[in-house]
Design an enzyme around this catalytic site. Structure first.
Site, PDB file in Angstrom:
ATOM      1  N   ASP A  21       0.529  -1.267   0.251  1.00  0.00           N
ATOM      2  CA  ASP A  21      -0.071   0.114   0.296  1.00  0.00           C
ATOM      3  C   ASP A  21       0.458   0.705   0.046  1.00  0.00           C
ATOM      4  O   ASP A  21       1.883   1.068   0.239  1.00  0.00           O
ATOM      5  CB  ASP A  21      -0.888   0.095   0.909  1.00  0.00           C
ATOM      6  N   ARG A  22       0.319   2.256  -0.681  1.00  0.00           N
ATOM      7  CA  ARG A  22       1.107   3.077  -0.500  1.00  0.00           C
ATOM      8  C   ARG A  22       1.779   3.851   1.111  1.00  0.00           C
ATOM      9  O   ARG A  22       2.605   3.948   1.164  1.00  0.00           O
ATOM     10  CB  ARG A  22       0.744   4.688  -0.961  1.00  0.00           C
TER      11      ARG A  22
END
Length: 256
Positions: free
Chosen positions: A91-92
């Site tokens: 995930d970012r």
């Protein structure tokens, strides 16, 4: 129209023949950009990247530039041309390690490792609450949430197998630091699974517990281990907690 150009305001009556010149398609070639990355391991076939929080792995809606793929342009290859070399994702706002292919053959072999569950992926996650046991296994299918399609959920019409293992690394007052191992790799899997057993990840504004002192979720991919797809040698790479998470953890320990 009918061999003559018309003003933009011209209204069609029906039956006219239109000639339209389409603009050329934009180049899909991904150009190299300066993106903050640490290469933790590299050889002619693959590399392991230590991704900082805030960096998106590959281009997508709202993220046309500044991704990990842009930072690795010219060094990664294989698979989808829009996400060359990418075998698995983070995930970012999750930091840490991921392996990237440098050729089509390496991409295929690494994908086989992922599919056969021979790519060991471990994370450190700080959660609110204490598990009922020192170690556990969460086996609960995940898919798009029925009501909010941007979220992943156990309440879904499109369930996919998802298995997460965890063990307690340290108890810290009302919190617990967990060592988590992924058996499968669904989108947001750790965050969704831990929230489902009432152990929400600290700093996670979507599934967990927000905290003003932490700007993102306390989730770090700290270890990758796998058999090299070409040489057969074991590749083991570890990543220390980044400063923001280490500082937060240190403050928790200091307050007892």
């Amino acid at each position: 129209m009918d061999g003559r150009a018309r003003a933009k305001s011209y209204r069609l009556e029906g039956g006219e023949e239109l000639h339209v010149e389409l603009p050329p398609e934009p180049s899909r070639e991904i150009e190299r950009e300066d993106v903050e990355l640490r290469i933790a391991y590299e050889d002619e076939h693959l590399l392991v990247v230590d991704k900082p929080a805030g960096v998106v792995v590959h281009p997508g809606a709202g993220h046309a530039t500044g991704t990990l793929v842009h930072g690795l342009a010219g060094r990664a290859a294989g698979g989808d041309e829009n996400r060359p070399g990418i075998v698995h994702r983070l995930d970012r706002d999750t930091s840490g390690l991921l392996v990237v292919a440098r050729s089509d053959e390496a991409h295929e072999r690494l994908q086989e490792l992922v599919q056969s569950r021979e790519l060991e992926r471990r994370y450190l996650a700080l959660v609110r609450g204490h598990p009922r046991s020192w170690r556990g296994r969460i086996d609960a299918p995940i898919g798009r949430d029925r009501d909010e399609p941007t979220r992943r959920s156990l309440d879904t019409d499109s369930p996919r197998e998802a298995i997460t293992h965890f063990e307690v690394d340290e108890l810290l007052g009302a919190y617990a630091l967990l060592n988590v191992r992924l058996e499968t790799g669904r989108t947001h899997q750790i965050r969704v699974h831990l929230a489902a057993i009432d152990l929400p990840v600290v700093g996670d504004r979507v599934y967990g517990v927000s905290d003003k002192a932490l700007e993102r979720q306390f989730l770090h991919a700290n270890r990758l281990a796998f058999e090299h797809p070409f040489s057969g040698a074991m590749v083991e790479v570890e990543s220390p907690l980044p400063d923001d998470l280490a500082g937060y953890l240190g403050r928790l320990r200091a307050t007892g």
